[in-house]
Motif scaffolding. Structure first.
Motif, PDB file in Angstrom:
ATOM      1  N   SER A 156     110.817  66.041  61.660  1.00 16.18           N
ATOM      2  CA  SER A 156     110.977  66.337  62.985  1.00 16.18           C
ATOM      3  C   SER A 156     112.295  65.611  63.381  1.00 16.18           C
ATOM      4  O   SER A 156     113.039  65.095  62.483  1.00 16.18           O
ATOM      5  CB  SER A 156     110.040  65.157  63.926  1.00 16.18           C
ATOM      6  N   GLU A 157     112.782  65.968  64.475  1.00 11.62           N
ATOM      7  CA  GLU A 157     114.271  65.631  64.816  1.00 11.62           C
ATOM      8  C   GLU A 157     114.297  64.673  65.695  1.00 11.62           C
ATOM      9  O   GLU A 157     113.379  64.868  66.741  1.00 11.62           O
ATOM     10  CB  GLU A 157     114.957  67.213  65.412  1.00 11.62           C
ATOM     11  N   ALA A 215     106.457  67.782  56.165  1.00 13.81           N
ATOM     12  CA  ALA A 215     106.531  67.755  57.740  1.00 13.81           C
ATOM     13  C   ALA A 215     107.881  67.013  57.973  1.00 13.81           C
ATOM     14  O   ALA A 215     107.873  65.933  57.688  1.00 13.81           O
ATOM     15  CB  ALA A 215     105.612  67.862  58.341  1.00 13.81           C
ATOM     16  N   GLN A 234     121.371  82.346  51.865  1.00 12.74           N
ATOM     17  CA  GLN A 234     120.568  80.949  51.932  1.00 12.74           C
ATOM     18  C   GLN A 234     120.049  80.657  50.624  1.00 12.74           C
ATOM     19  O   GLN A 234     119.539  81.612  49.739  1.00 12.74           O
ATOM     20  CB  GLN A 234     119.663  81.257  53.218  1.00 12.74           C
ATOM     21  N   VAL A 293     111.136  69.957  51.425  1.00 11.60           N
ATOM     22  CA  VAL A 293     111.469  70.320  52.738  1.00 11.60           C
ATOM     23  C   VAL A 293     111.765  71.676  52.781  1.00 11.60           C
ATOM     24  O   VAL A 293     112.551  72.073  51.978  1.00 11.60           O
ATOM     25  CB  VAL A 293     112.755  69.330  53.301  1.00 11.60           C
ATOM     26  N   ARG A 294     111.058  72.285  53.808  1.00 11.28           N
ATOM     27  CA  ARG A 294     111.148  73.999  53.816  1.00 11.28           C
ATOM     28  C   ARG A 294     112.248  74.273  54.694  1.00 11.28           C
ATOM     29  O   ARG A 294     112.822  75.284  54.781  1.00 11.28           O
ATOM     30  CB  ARG A 294     109.904  74.520  54.303  1.00 11.28           C
ATOM     31  N   GLU A 295     112.556  73.465  55.781  1.00  9.68           N
ATOM     32  CA  GLU A 295     113.497  74.037  56.985  1.00  9.68           C
ATOM     33  C   GLU A 295     114.955  73.939  56.583  1.00  9.68           C
ATOM     34  O   GLU A 295     115.563  74.533  57.589  1.00  9.68           O
ATOM     35  CB  GLU A 295     113.182  73.302  58.211  1.00  9.68           C
ATOM     36  N   PHE A 296     115.377  73.338  55.690  1.00  5.63           N
ATOM     37  CA  PHE A 296     116.650  73.237  55.211  1.00  5.63           C
ATOM     38  C   PHE A 296     116.927  73.811  53.970  1.00  5.63           C
ATOM     39  O   PHE A 296     116.046  73.748  53.025  1.00  5.63           O
ATOM     40  CB  PHE A 296     117.295  72.116  55.336  1.00  5.63           C
ATOM     41  N   CYS A 297     118.060  74.445  53.600  1.00 16.06           N
ATOM     42  CA  CYS A 297     118.360  75.223  52.538  1.00 16.06           C
ATOM     43  C   CYS A 297     119.803  74.866  52.006  1.00 16.06           C
ATOM     44  O   CYS A 297     120.773  74.594  52.729  1.00 16.06           O
ATOM     45  CB  CYS A 297     118.049  76.451  52.417  1.00 16.06           C
ATOM     46  N   ILE A 339     117.361  64.287  61.187  1.00 14.07           N
ATOM     47  CA  ILE A 339     116.075  64.876  60.669  1.00 14.07           C
ATOM     48  C   ILE A 339     115.468  63.759  60.074  1.00 14.07           C
ATOM     49  O   ILE A 339     115.927  62.974  59.069  1.00 14.07           O
ATOM     50  CB  ILE A 339     116.098  66.099  59.913  1.00 14.07           C
TER      51      ILE A 339
END
Length: 269
Positions: A222-223, A220, A189, A172-176, A230
């Protein structure tokens, strides 16, 4: 970007907050069983943090810009939920995989860790679910293994991405991961993908989380309409493990280890 280098006094307080965070995850483990609700698990964690440890549960009413206040004391993410799942009254089922994410505040300092649980025991889960949980734990420890003065943050992400993708999974790229201390989320980050030799140079006194979220299917996400939960867009399983890491002069120290925490896997030792 302003990265706080922690003082010896800060580090001692972070050790305490981290240890207490790990102990919450130890405490809740026997209660994770078929038929229990995540709402019940949340209440147990809340009461343990507040009444036994004298901590504040950091997620409760946490509201970063653009978000409504988070309504519970821990995050509980089941099966295809990636992160930030809100505890509710749905009973857990045998074979579910569950991430519980705990952040404690003790004396003004934060400890942050999450752990995977298999409802009904390891044999209850599918081969894919077990493998995903195990590979994600390996990803976490491979990332931790890169932490030393003079290394770069990109080394962490590169090690995680390489292992996840070699096993047919996605990152997953959107959270770190993130810096942590007096604040829940600080710089830097810490990405869970990337290229070795890139990014900020790691220095003694930095404290940050590593918390890879690995999907069995595509990356990918979604929320959901609750504004927090998520999920994987393809509804494939997702797993996450998290520790808080101190950079020491000679390497690193895992601040959220506890008696019940799974050790570094022998497969990557």
């Amino acid at each position: 970007m302003s990265i706080e280098i922690k003082s010896p006094e800060d580090i001692e307080k972070m050790r305490l907050a981290g240890r207490l965070c790990g102990e919450v995850l130890d405490y809740i483990a026997p209660f994770v069983k078929p038929g229990v609700t995540t709402e019940a698990l949340d209440r147990l964690c809340h009461d343990y943090m507040v009444d036994v440890q004298g901590c504040i549960p950091a997620p409760l009413n946490y509201a970063p810009p653009g978000y409504t206040p988070y309504p519970k004391s821990v995050c509980t993410s089941i099966n295809h939920q990636v992160c930030h799942g809100i505890p509710n009254d749905r009973p857990l089922k045998k074979g579910d995989i569950l991430n519980i994410d705990v952040t404690t505040i003790k004396d003004g300092y934060h400890g942050d860790s999450s752990r995977m649980y298999i409802v009904g025991g390891e044999a209850a889960a599918s081969i894919l679910a077990r493998r995903l949980c195990n590979v994600t734990l390996e990803c976490l420890w491979l990332g931790i293994g890169q932490v030393r003065p003079g290394a770069r943050l990109g080394d962490i992400g590169a090690a995680i991405q390489k292992h996840a993708e070699a096993n047919g999974f996605s990152v997953v790229r959107e959270f770190c991961g993130h810096g942590i201390g007096r604040q829940f989320h600080e710089d830097p980050q810490v990405l869970h993908y990337g290229k070795s030799g890139t990014g900020i140079v790691i220095e003694p006194g930095m404290i940050f989380t590593i918390e890879p979220m690995i999907n069995a299917g595509k990356a990918a996400i979604s929320e959901l309409n609750d504004g927090w939960t998520i999920v994987t867009k393809d509804r494939s399983l997702s797993a996450q493990w998290e520790h808080t890491i101190l950079v020491t002069p000679s390497g690193h120290e895992v601040l959220t280890l506890s008696a019940g925490a799974p050790p570094k896997p022998a497969s990557i030792a």
